[in-house]
Design an enzyme around this catalytic site. Structure first.
Site, mmCIF file in Angstrom:
data_model
loop_
_atom_site.group_PDB
_atom_site.id
_atom_site.type_symbol
_atom_site.label_atom_id
_atom_site.label_comp_id
_atom_site.label_asym_id
_atom_site.label_seq_id
_atom_site.Cartn_x
_atom_site.Cartn_y
_atom_site.Cartn_z
ATOM 1 N N ASN A 132 2.646 5.701 -1.904
ATOM 2 C CA ASN A 132 2.383 4.383 -1.288
ATOM 3 C C ASN A 132 1.347 3.562 -2.057
ATOM 4 O O ASN A 132 1.398 2.344 -2.055
ATOM 5 C CB ASN A 132 2.016 4.512 0.189
ATOM 6 C CG ASN A 132 0.771 5.320 0.433
ATOM 7 O OD1 ASN A 132 0.427 6.206 -0.350
ATOM 8 N ND2 ASN A 132 0.084 5.048 1.516
ATOM 9 N N GLU A 150 -6.693 13.920 2.249
ATOM 10 C CA GLU A 150 -6.645 12.605 2.903
ATOM 11 C C GLU A 150 -5.247 12.470 3.485
ATOM 12 O O GLU A 150 -4.268 12.488 2.738
ATOM 13 C CB GLU A 150 -6.893 11.523 1.842
ATOM 14 C CG GLU A 150 -7.122 10.169 2.406
ATOM 15 C CD GLU A 150 -8.326 10.178 3.306
ATOM 16 O OE1 GLU A 150 -8.144 9.815 4.482
ATOM 17 O OE2 GLU A 150 -9.408 10.588 2.862
ATOM 18 N N CYS A 197 -2.064 4.500 5.044
ATOM 19 C CA CYS A 197 -2.756 5.411 5.963
ATOM 20 C C CYS A 197 -3.750 4.639 6.811
ATOM 21 O O CYS A 197 -4.207 5.133 7.832
ATOM 22 C CB CYS A 197 -3.434 6.538 5.198
ATOM 23 S SG CYS A 197 -4.482 5.958 3.880
ATOM 24 N N GLU A 250 -14.094 10.526 -0.372
ATOM 25 C CA GLU A 250 -13.687 10.017 -1.677
ATOM 26 C C GLU A 250 -14.424 8.708 -1.952
ATOM 27 O O GLU A 250 -14.934 8.068 -1.051
ATOM 28 C CB GLU A 250 -12.182 9.743 -1.688
ATOM 29 C CG GLU A 250 -11.362 10.977 -1.329
ATOM 30 C CD GLU A 250 -9.935 10.881 -1.797
ATOM 31 O OE1 GLU A 250 -9.712 10.947 -3.014
ATOM 32 O OE2 GLU A 250 -9.039 10.732 -0.949
HETATM 33 P P1 NDP Z 1 4.093 14.306 1.416
HETATM 34 O O1 NDP Z 1 2.851 14.792 2.065
HETATM 35 O O2 NDP Z 1 5.277 15.207 1.397
HETATM 36 O O3 NDP Z 1 3.804 13.937 -0.131
HETATM 37 C C1 NDP Z 1 2.549 13.629 -0.692
HETATM 38 C C2 NDP Z 1 2.411 14.327 -2.043
HETATM 39 O O4 NDP Z 1 2.388 15.741 -1.840
HETATM 40 C C3 NDP Z 1 3.580 14.066 -2.995
HETATM 41 O O5 NDP Z 1 3.095 14.048 -4.325
HETATM 42 C C4 NDP Z 1 4.458 15.282 -2.764
HETATM 43 O O6 NDP Z 1 5.344 15.540 -3.822
HETATM 44 C C5 NDP Z 1 3.412 16.360 -2.624
HETATM 45 N N1 NDP Z 1 3.854 17.580 -1.950
HETATM 46 C C6 NDP Z 1 4.864 17.715 -1.045
HETATM 47 N N2 NDP Z 1 4.965 19.001 -0.662
HETATM 48 C C7 NDP Z 1 3.993 19.703 -1.323
HETATM 49 C C8 NDP Z 1 3.586 21.071 -1.342
HETATM 50 N N3 NDP Z 1 4.192 21.975 -0.597
HETATM 51 N N4 NDP Z 1 2.558 21.424 -2.133
HETATM 52 C C9 NDP Z 1 1.922 20.512 -2.885
HETATM 53 N N5 NDP Z 1 2.268 19.198 -2.920
HETATM 54 C C10 NDP Z 1 3.284 18.797 -2.140
HETATM 55 O O7 NDP Z 1 4.457 12.919 2.038
HETATM 56 P P2 NDP Z 1 5.880 12.139 1.975
HETATM 57 O O8 NDP Z 1 5.903 11.360 0.729
HETATM 58 O O9 NDP Z 1 7.018 13.091 2.192
HETATM 59 O O10 NDP Z 1 5.754 11.187 3.221
HETATM 60 C C11 NDP Z 1 5.927 11.728 4.532
HETATM 61 C C12 NDP Z 1 4.910 11.158 5.482
HETATM 62 O O11 NDP Z 1 3.593 11.489 5.040
HETATM 63 C C13 NDP Z 1 4.890 9.633 5.565
HETATM 64 O O12 NDP Z 1 5.856 9.168 6.429
HETATM 65 C C14 NDP Z 1 3.487 9.394 6.057
HETATM 66 O O13 NDP Z 1 3.449 9.575 7.450
HETATM 67 C C15 NDP Z 1 2.663 10.470 5.380
HETATM 68 N N6 NDP Z 1 2.001 9.989 4.149
HETATM 69 C C16 NDP Z 1 0.694 9.621 4.229
HETATM 70 C C17 NDP Z 1 0.057 9.092 3.133
HETATM 71 C C18 NDP Z 1 -1.364 8.662 3.210
HETATM 72 O O14 NDP Z 1 -1.741 7.713 2.525
HETATM 73 N N7 NDP Z 1 -2.211 9.340 3.973
HETATM 74 C C19 NDP Z 1 0.742 8.898 1.857
HETATM 75 C C20 NDP Z 1 2.110 9.354 1.851
HETATM 76 C C21 NDP Z 1 2.689 9.872 2.967
HETATM 77 P P3 NDP Z 1 6.837 14.918 -3.869
HETATM 78 O O15 NDP Z 1 6.897 13.776 -2.935
HETATM 79 O O16 NDP Z 1 6.991 14.517 -5.285
HETATM 80 O O17 NDP Z 1 7.762 16.028 -3.496
#
Ligand code: NDP
Length: 483
Positions: A150, A248, A282, A460
């Site tokens: 995002n 975060e 977020c 952070e």
């Molecule tokens: P994720 O938590 O899945 O992804 C965030 C990051 O973590 C990505 O780089 C992802 O990789 C990575 N990741 C996923 N699974 C693992 C794992 N098992 N071990 C280590 N790293 C991992 O979020 P999503 O993108 O799937 O979004 C889902 C929901 O998460 C959103 O709808 C929102 O509610 C929340 N979200 C919150 C954010 C914030 O700013 N706090 C930001 C993004 C999401 P990859 O995607 O490449 O597989």
């Protein structure tokens, strides 16, 4: 044929075992590129090389490290237009926001460039005679950075810049939805005067390469931004090696609108906080807690404002709200719309998929009315262009509702009453609180983070980042008596 963009591992651009395709969420016919996926062996090599490179980097003089960060920041700011366009093309935020994000990422680097020269320790006398104490911070070692889609450039920057500033090596796993921005930033970092292997880009899926990264005993600290379930899994994995973590995660931020609020300001603040970045922040205002005396007037203007927002292609200058990032996210958003209705909320506007000249994940901003704080739409992070109104009878009820959540990242109040604003600022249980401002939108030189399920570990940004990216050493010195 589209060129495949490679990973940057241990000082070299290398192909992966497989590639992924990246498409523009504003126009699915626009193929941005193919991106290599790192193998487990490549990740392991990157970690091993990072350990050697970190020792060399920590030995660089302060000004040499400072000039590396300054150069990265200056280039990002100078190329904000070009890189912001690429970011908007792959993530879907309007071009102005994409450019602003890249510029802000540059500011994180120039801020931490200056911090390279401002690392001061403490001195003390011992309780024992003739002994002096020196307390200083040392690098934590090799840092794994896992960033979301995002804010693909800014989030990465606010982690990579302090990591390098305080003398660490970095392994960066960006979100697979936004790899082009990751390659662009890596190209800038790779050109700098840094030891080979100090910085590696390991694109790959979270479940495979991300998981291996957090489980690796060669990683000393992991900084993550993303969802609560993934954060919880990272914490569980990291504790096996006692790896330091900073998480975060999500939130359910509330904006309280009091009866004495400037109505125009309240509507502007709510619209920006709820729908900026397509609600995929977020810090988004997903709960609007409104005093009953102003409720009807506020709702009327808010709904009119939401309906007037221009939803469209991120690169169209007229667009105010870009597409949702992916089909998965859009499906989840539409499921939340159905859930809200089934819970008894009234959808006053939006909440539907929109057709535009190009095929993309466009969604009309939605406002739920007549909601209660027990509904799932008010308890779970939706990460969608959706917000819900909760009507309250008093300031006390508003504050209690703001605090009635498992999260605690940001909260805000719109009021002209200084006493209330002050009370709110001191009693809202969130890491960030705003007065007459949206719940989204923060600075780079002060701490950022939340409470409850929103954050775990040290804050952070600003000087607070030193807590995570360094470890403290206390030295006792008995110099003896001069001969
Ligand atoms: P994720 O938590 O899945 O992804 C965030 C990051 O973590 C990505 O780089 C992802 O990789 C990575 N990741 C996923 N699974 C693992 C794992 N098992 N071990 C280590 N790293 C991992 O979020 P999503 O993108 O799937 O979004 C889902 C929901 O998460 C959103 O709808 C929102 O509610 C929340 N979200 C919150 C954010 C914030 O700013 N706090 C930001 C993004 C999401 P990859 O995607 O490449 O597989």
């Amino acid at each position: 044929m589209t060129e495949t963009k490679l990973n940057y591992i241990a000082g070299h651009w290398v192909a992966g075992d497989t590639n992924i395709e990246n498409r523009n969420p504003s126009d699915l016919s626009d193929l941005i590129g193919h991106f290599a996926q790192a193998s487990a062996a490549q990740l392991d090599e990157a970690i091993a090389r990072a350990q050697e490179a970190q020792r060399i980097w920590a030995g660089y003089g302060l000004e040499r490290r400072q000039s590396v960060l300054q150069a990265i920041g200056t280039e990002l700011m100078a190329r904000a237009e070009e890189l912001g366009r690429l970011l908007s093309r792959e993530e879907g935020k309007p071009l102005a926001e994409g450019k602003g994000e890249v510029f802000r990422a540059g500011q994180f680097f120039t801020y931490y460039a200056a911090e390279c020269l401002r690392q001061l320790g403490e001195t003390a006398d011992s309780v024992r005679d003739g002994i002096e104490i020196d307390v200083r911070r040392e690098p934590v070692g090799v840092v794994g950075i896992i960033s979301p889609w995002n804010f693909p450039t800014a989030t990465a920057a606010w982690k990579i810049a302090p990591a390098l500033c305080y003398g660490n090596a970095v392994l960066w796993k960006p979100a697979n939805l936004t790899p082009a921005s990751a390659v662009a930033l890596t190209e800038i970092i790779a050109r700098q005067d840094i030891p080979e292997g100090l910085f590696s880009l390991v694109m790959g899926s979270g479940r495979t390469i991300g998981q291996r990264l957090v489980e690796s005993p060669g990683i000393n600290a992991v900084s993550f931004t993303g969802s609560v379930p993934v954060g919880r899994g990272i914490a569980a994995a990291a504790v096996q090696n006692f790896t330091k973590i900073q998480l975060e995660m999500g939130s359910k931020n509330a904006l309280a609108v009091m009866e004495d609020a400037d109505l125009d300001l309240a509507v502007t603040v709510a619209l920006g906080g709820a729908f900026g970045g397509t609600g995929q922040k977020c810090t988004a205002s997903s709960r609007l807690i409104v005093h009953h005396a102003i409720h009807d007037a506020f709702v009327e203007r808010l709904v009119a404002g939401a309906q007037a927002l221009q939803v469209g292609h991120a690169l169209d200058p007229a667009t105010q709200i870009g597409p949702v990032v992916s089909q998965t996210q859009l499906d989840e958003n539409l499921d939340y719309v159905a859930l809200g209705r089934s819970e008894g909320a009234e959808l006053a506007c939006g909440g539907t998929r929109l057709d535009r000249p190009t095929e993309g994940y466009f969604m009309a901003p939605g406002v739920f009315l007549n909601t209660t704080n027990t509904m799932r739409i008010n308890r779970e992070e939706m990460f969608a262009p959706l917000t819900a109104i909760l009507k309250v009878g008093s300031y006390d009820e508003a504050l209690a509702t703001v605090n009635d959540t498992v999260f605690g990242l940001t909260s805000g109040i719109v009021t002209r009453d200084l006493a209330r604003a002050t009370h709110f600022r001191r009693n809202a249980r969130t890491g960030v609180v705003t007065v007459n401002l949206p719940t989204a939108g923060t600075d780079y030189h002060v701490p950022f983070g939340g409470r409850g399920q929103s954050s775990y570990g040290p804050r952070e940004q600003g000087k607070a980042a030193a807590e995570f990216y360094t470890t403290v050493k206390t030295a006792y010195i008995a110099a003896g008596v001069p001969a």
